[in-house]
Design an enzyme around this catalytic site. Structure first.
Site: not given
Length: 349
Positions: A81, A184, A186
């Site tokens: 990440k 948003g 998703v």
């Protein structure tokens, strides 16, 4: 300040890399949790932190989650990440994105970056000018790749349906009340898919205007962002930032099912047991929200097309059922069961 090895979320990470490019305005963290199954893949988020140490914690937690997510999605990829720290008044300039691309390239393929919060597919194009190790780029119709948001939303939708069947005995979503936190890419995509199936929706977002606009489009109700978790609903679906399920918020839940796309929903390990003690069915986040990484992962690997991506996303409910079956058989929280399966898959069982 504690060393990085003493951070509570350090989990034998293979590497934690700190980058600084003052000329480009870049301050970034890249964490690689595991490369047992392949290169550590996971998105990069652009976010403002009041305390820089929280950016490291984010990278540690999210990279571990990516190891588990990729393993549970049967992808030959490890977990990594990236976090780009957004300073006060900072702009996401081409120079900053290029500097992050150079940081990724310096790791020689150990980390593969993709889109996450605060980063768009257009940003990925800028990053790709400085590194080969990038995915989530715009693609031709029918190919794997591009914006992962809609694919994540599809997987969460299928997982919510599986959770409704398991926890509520519902064969379809008609009339099922779902409270969605965050609308948003998703959460908004999930809301539209649920609305098509006749679900009753209550929406909330820190951007109240966005929630109101979507509610008007779908005929949904709206509540304030700080009220949504306490809504009396069949299913609560977290689709914003993480660590929102903790001792206090779990005690206030009025739902039978938690199933949403936000990463790291449980604030602590013990919160999985708290949900189970309350009889709340939990869909482990990194299992249900794997649709996006399936899409960009297959793009990077050069495997398959959009049809293959969607076929793999449709397997997400099967993995959830495996977790719930083992949870029922052992009495362990679903979160612990998912971790146990994922650790076996990455060689840490």
């Amino acid at each position: 300040m504690d060393s990085v090895w003493e951070y509570p979320d350090f989990d034998d990470h293979e590497g934690i890399h700190l980058f600084r490019d003052p000329a480009a305005g870049l301050t970034a963290v890249i964490a690689v949790h595991s490369s047992h199954l392949g290169p550590g893949m996971g998105g990069v988020r652009y976010w403002s932190y009041t305390d820089k140490s929280k950016a490291i914690t984010d990278a540690l937690r999210l990279s571990r989650g990516m190891s588990y997510k990729n393993a549970m999605a049967d992808l030959p990829l490890g977990g990594g990440k990236g976090v780009i720290l957004a300073g006060p008044g900072a702009e996401k300039t081409p120079e900053l994105l290029a500097a992050f691309g150079r940081a990724v390239e310096s790791l020689a393929g150990k980390y593969v970056t993709a889109e996450d919060v605060g980063i768009s597919d257009a940003d990925m194009v800028q990053i790709a000018k400085s590194t080969r190790h990038v995915s989530g780029l715009p693609v031709e119709h029918g190919n794997a790749g591009g914006d992962p948001g809609p694919f994540t939303a599809l997987g969460v939708f299928l997982g919510v349906k599986a959770a409704a069947e398991r926890g509520l005995g519902k064969s379809d979503m008609a009339g099922v009340h779902v409270a969605i936190q965050g609308v948003g890419s998703v959460g908004g995509g999930l809301a539209r898919l649920l609305a098509k199936e006749g679900a009753k929706l209550t929406l909330a977002d820190v951007n109240a205007d966005r929630a109101k606009a979507l509610a008007g489009e779908l005929g949904a109700a709206v509540v304030a962002a700080d009220e949504i978790l306490g809504i009396d609903a069949d299913i609560v679906s977290p689709n914003a930032l993480g660590a929102i399920l903790h001792e206090k918020s779990i005690a206030a839940l009025r739902t039978t099912v938690i199933a949403g796309g936000a990463n790291n929903q449980l604030a602590t390990h013990d919160d999985g047991a708290r949900l189970k003690a309350r009889g709340i069915l939990y869909a482990p986040d990194y299992v249900i929200n794997a649709g996006g990484i399936i899409n960009v992962g297959l793009e990077y690997l050069g495997h398959g097309d959009r049809a293959e991506v969607e076929a793999r996303i449709h397997r997400i409910p099967d993995r959830l059922r495996q977790v719930w079956d083992e949870s029922d058989a052992t009495g362990d929280p679903a979160s612990d069961v998912a971790d146990r399966i994922a650790k076996r898959l990455i060689g840490r069982g």
